[in-house]
Design a protein around this motif. Structure first.
Motif, mmCIF file in Angstrom:
data_model
loop_
_atom_site.group_PDB
_atom_site.id
_atom_site.type_symbol
_atom_site.label_atom_id
_atom_site.label_comp_id
_atom_site.label_asym_id
_atom_site.label_seq_id
_atom_site.Cartn_x
_atom_site.Cartn_y
_atom_site.Cartn_z
ATOM 1 N N PHE A 131 30.876 -11.312 -2.090
ATOM 2 C CA PHE A 131 31.050 -11.560 -0.653
ATOM 3 C C PHE A 131 32.001 -12.606 -0.322
ATOM 4 O O PHE A 131 32.963 -12.392 0.514
ATOM 5 C CB PHE A 131 29.723 -11.815 0.113
ATOM 6 C CG PHE A 131 29.686 -12.337 1.333
ATOM 7 C CD1 PHE A 131 30.136 -11.281 2.548
ATOM 8 C CD2 PHE A 131 29.629 -13.673 1.879
ATOM 9 C CE1 PHE A 131 30.280 -11.679 3.765
ATOM 10 C CE2 PHE A 131 30.018 -13.929 3.034
ATOM 11 C CZ PHE A 131 30.211 -13.062 3.933
ATOM 12 N N HIS A 132 31.958 -13.485 -1.224
ATOM 13 C CA HIS A 132 32.807 -14.783 -0.961
ATOM 14 C C HIS A 132 34.413 -14.264 -1.077
ATOM 15 O O HIS A 132 35.005 -14.861 -0.588
ATOM 16 C CB HIS A 132 32.406 -15.833 -1.914
ATOM 17 C CG HIS A 132 33.253 -17.037 -1.902
ATOM 18 N ND1 HIS A 132 33.215 -17.887 -0.732
ATOM 19 C CD2 HIS A 132 34.501 -17.428 -2.470
ATOM 20 C CE1 HIS A 132 34.025 -18.804 -0.875
ATOM 21 N NE2 HIS A 132 34.752 -18.809 -1.930
ATOM 22 N N PRO A 178 17.378 -2.756 -6.765
ATOM 23 C CA PRO A 178 16.224 -3.265 -6.031
ATOM 24 C C PRO A 178 16.228 -4.775 -6.076
ATOM 25 O O PRO A 178 16.427 -5.036 -7.336
ATOM 26 C CB PRO A 178 15.168 -2.439 -6.430
ATOM 27 C CG PRO A 178 15.399 -1.895 -7.535
ATOM 28 C CD PRO A 178 16.824 -1.728 -7.852
ATOM 29 N N ARG A 179 16.102 -5.495 -5.193
ATOM 30 C CA ARG A 179 15.862 -7.148 -5.281
ATOM 31 C C ARG A 179 14.644 -7.459 -4.972
ATOM 32 O O ARG A 179 13.881 -7.053 -4.151
ATOM 33 C CB ARG A 179 16.825 -7.674 -4.506
ATOM 34 C CG ARG A 179 18.554 -7.388 -4.708
ATOM 35 C CD ARG A 179 19.476 -8.133 -4.047
ATOM 36 N NE ARG A 179 19.207 -7.494 -2.607
ATOM 37 C CZ ARG A 179 19.801 -6.542 -2.097
ATOM 38 N NH1 ARG A 179 20.494 -5.604 -2.957
ATOM 39 N NH2 ARG A 179 19.709 -6.036 -0.804
ATOM 40 N N GLU A 180 14.201 -8.707 -5.390
ATOM 41 C CA GLU A 180 13.123 -9.235 -5.041
ATOM 42 C C GLU A 180 12.879 -9.724 -3.697
ATOM 43 O O GLU A 180 11.821 -9.279 -2.843
ATOM 44 C CB GLU A 180 12.591 -10.403 -5.901
ATOM 45 C CG GLU A 180 12.302 -9.850 -7.393
ATOM 46 C CD GLU A 180 11.867 -11.327 -8.221
ATOM 47 O OE1 GLU A 180 11.392 -12.214 -7.812
ATOM 48 O OE2 GLU A 180 12.094 -11.232 -9.352
ATOM 49 N N GLY A 225 23.420 -13.594 -7.386
ATOM 50 C CA GLY A 225 24.757 -14.482 -7.876
ATOM 51 C C GLY A 225 26.205 -13.446 -7.596
ATOM 52 O O GLY A 225 27.017 -13.885 -7.202
ATOM 53 N N PRO A 226 25.907 -12.242 -8.208
ATOM 54 C CA PRO A 226 26.940 -11.571 -8.455
ATOM 55 C C PRO A 226 27.533 -10.853 -6.717
ATOM 56 O O PRO A 226 28.490 -10.840 -6.516
ATOM 57 C CB PRO A 226 26.626 -10.200 -9.137
ATOM 58 C CG PRO A 226 25.813 -10.778 -10.256
ATOM 59 C CD PRO A 226 25.092 -12.011 -9.469
#
Length: 172
Positions: A21-22, A6-8, A15-16
């Motif tokens: 993705f990059h 879960p993310r805010e 960051g990871p």
């Protein structure tokens, strides 16, 4: 199947996630570019042309309708039409009337188109082998297959309007 932590703010990448993705983006674009450069350098054919030619080589009677090429490539109909027009001008394909459906036409592989595929395929395959298969261990290839299948399933879900978002399922 692994689930995301879960993310805010789900609208932002951590960051990871941004790093993953990059790197994935660079790999995906770089792989396409490596294949395209090799084909253009060695055979004067683009990766897009090769994609259409390969679809036709595999097709019964070496012909497909535009809508079938759309389905196989995942391209927009207008892109396929423009690509076929350019390829016909080069003598790689030809359009033929479709007696079953007057609104449609067949795209047929010409002798020149077949010659291009026969000539280009060994170098194209060698590039795929060098860049994809030789760069990975057996275990990494198995993992990449599983990852590719999972992402393809997620993409199909997005295209069909299904959501993989658990929050949406719980609130809907």
């Amino acid at each position: 199947m692994a689930s995301a932590l879960p993310r805010e703010d789900p609208r932002r990448l951590s960051g990871p996630e941004a790093e993953l993705f990059h790197e994935f983006y660079l790999m995906r674009r770089g792989f396409d570019r490596a294949l395209d450069l090799q084909l253009q350098r060695d055979d004067r054919v683009s990766i897009s042309e090769m994609e259409v030619l390969m679809a036709l080589v595999r097709a019964p009677g070496r012909r497909l309708r535009v809508r079938d090429i759309v389905a196989q490539t995942g391209w927009e109909k207008s892109r396929v039409s423009h690509q076929v027009t350019r390829m016909a001008a080069r003598g790689l394909v030809e359009r033929q009337e479709c007696s079953e459906d007057r609104r449609a036409s067949w795209v047929h592989l010409t002798g020149e188109g077949r010659r291009v595929v026969v000539h280009a395929l060994p170098g194209h395959t060698a590039t795929i082998r060098r860049v994809l298969f030789d760069a990975l261990t057996d275990e990494q290839r198995e993992q990449l297959l599983e990852i590719s299948q999972a992402m393809t399933a997620a993409i199909r879900g997005e295209q069909s309007g299904e959501s993989c978002d658990e929050d949406a399922a719980q609130t809907g």
